[in-house]
Design an enzyme around this catalytic site. Structure first.
Site, PDB file in Angstrom:
ATOM      1  CG  HIS A 276      -0.465   0.281   2.515  1.00  0.00           C
ATOM      2  ND1 HIS A 276      -0.612  -0.598   3.553  1.00  0.00           N
ATOM      3  CD2 HIS A 276       0.214   1.331   3.043  1.00  0.00           C
ATOM      4  CE1 HIS A 276      -0.044  -0.095   4.645  1.00  0.00           C
ATOM      5  NE2 HIS A 276       0.465   1.076   4.356  1.00  0.00           N
ATOM      6  CE  LYS A 277       2.136   4.543  -5.169  1.00  0.00           C
ATOM      7  NZ  LYS A 277       1.872   5.408  -6.345  1.00  0.00           N
ATOM      8  CD  GLU A 278       2.328   4.119   5.713  1.00  0.00           C
ATOM      9  OE1 GLU A 278       1.533   3.194   5.986  1.00  0.00           O
ATOM     10  OE2 GLU A 278       3.253   4.446   6.464  1.00  0.00           O
TER      11      GLU A 278
ATOM     12  CE  LYS B  88       5.306  10.118  11.493  1.00  0.00           C
ATOM     13  NZ  LYS B  88       6.385   9.165  11.127  1.00  0.00           N
TER      14      LYS B  88
END
Length: 172
Positions: A71-73, A85
């Site tokens: 996944h991209k986060e 955060k």
């Protein structure tokens, strides 16, 4: 359906010291080095660790022979004053499996100690928030949450150099 799940852990370092890991890309480095059985690699696609940073996480292949999940986060909040955060999955992973939102929130809280106690400690907290129309997909969020608890434990072990004084704190 919206849901959230969280866990807290005490770590025997001050909050500002814990933030030097949690609030930076150092956390990704530690995960890459110490959790290679879970995470194959982490690539920084853009940014320097502040809000707007995008990471590509590639996890180890599924033992059943499926492809490596990824996944991209994106770091949506990095607050150096509140020691918070917030990261959202923006592509792949749980979004492809039926979740409309998968957000991770990391928080550090200084632990209040009696004045005579000179030891520092803080509470690290991980929260996963998710949203889905598919109730079966909600189980994925709970399973995914365990990965982030493992990451928190790994980071805290790194911070305390495997000090055995860490204590899990139940959350409601």
């Amino acid at each position: 359906m919206f849901g959230s799940i969280s866990e807290e852990m005490e770590v025997n370092v001050g909050a500002s010291e814990a933030w030097t890991v949690y609030g930076t890309l150092r956390l990704a480095e530690i995960v890459s080095q110490q959790l290679s059985d879970v995470v194959h690699k982490i690539d920084v696609l853009e940014g320097d660790g502040g809000a707007g940073t995008v990471l590509l996480l590639t996890f180890q292949p599924d033992p059943s022979g499926g492809s490596s999940p990824w996944h991209k986060e994106k770091f949506t909040v990095v607050d150096n004053e509140k020691l918070t955060k917030q990261v959202e999955v923006i592509e792949g992973g749980y979004l492809e499996k039926g979740l409309d939102l998968f957000r991770i929130k990391l928080e550090i809280f200084e632990k209040q100690r009696p004045q005579a106690d000179t030891d520092s400690s803080c509470i690290t907290k991980v929260t996963v928030e998710f949203e889905t129309k598919d109730y079966a997909a909600a189980n994925l969020a709970v399973t995914g949450f365990q990965v982030f608890v493992t990451i928190m434990k790994c980071a805290n072990d790194y911070l305390t150099k495997n000090n055995s004084k860490q204590v899990l704190l139940p959350t409601a």
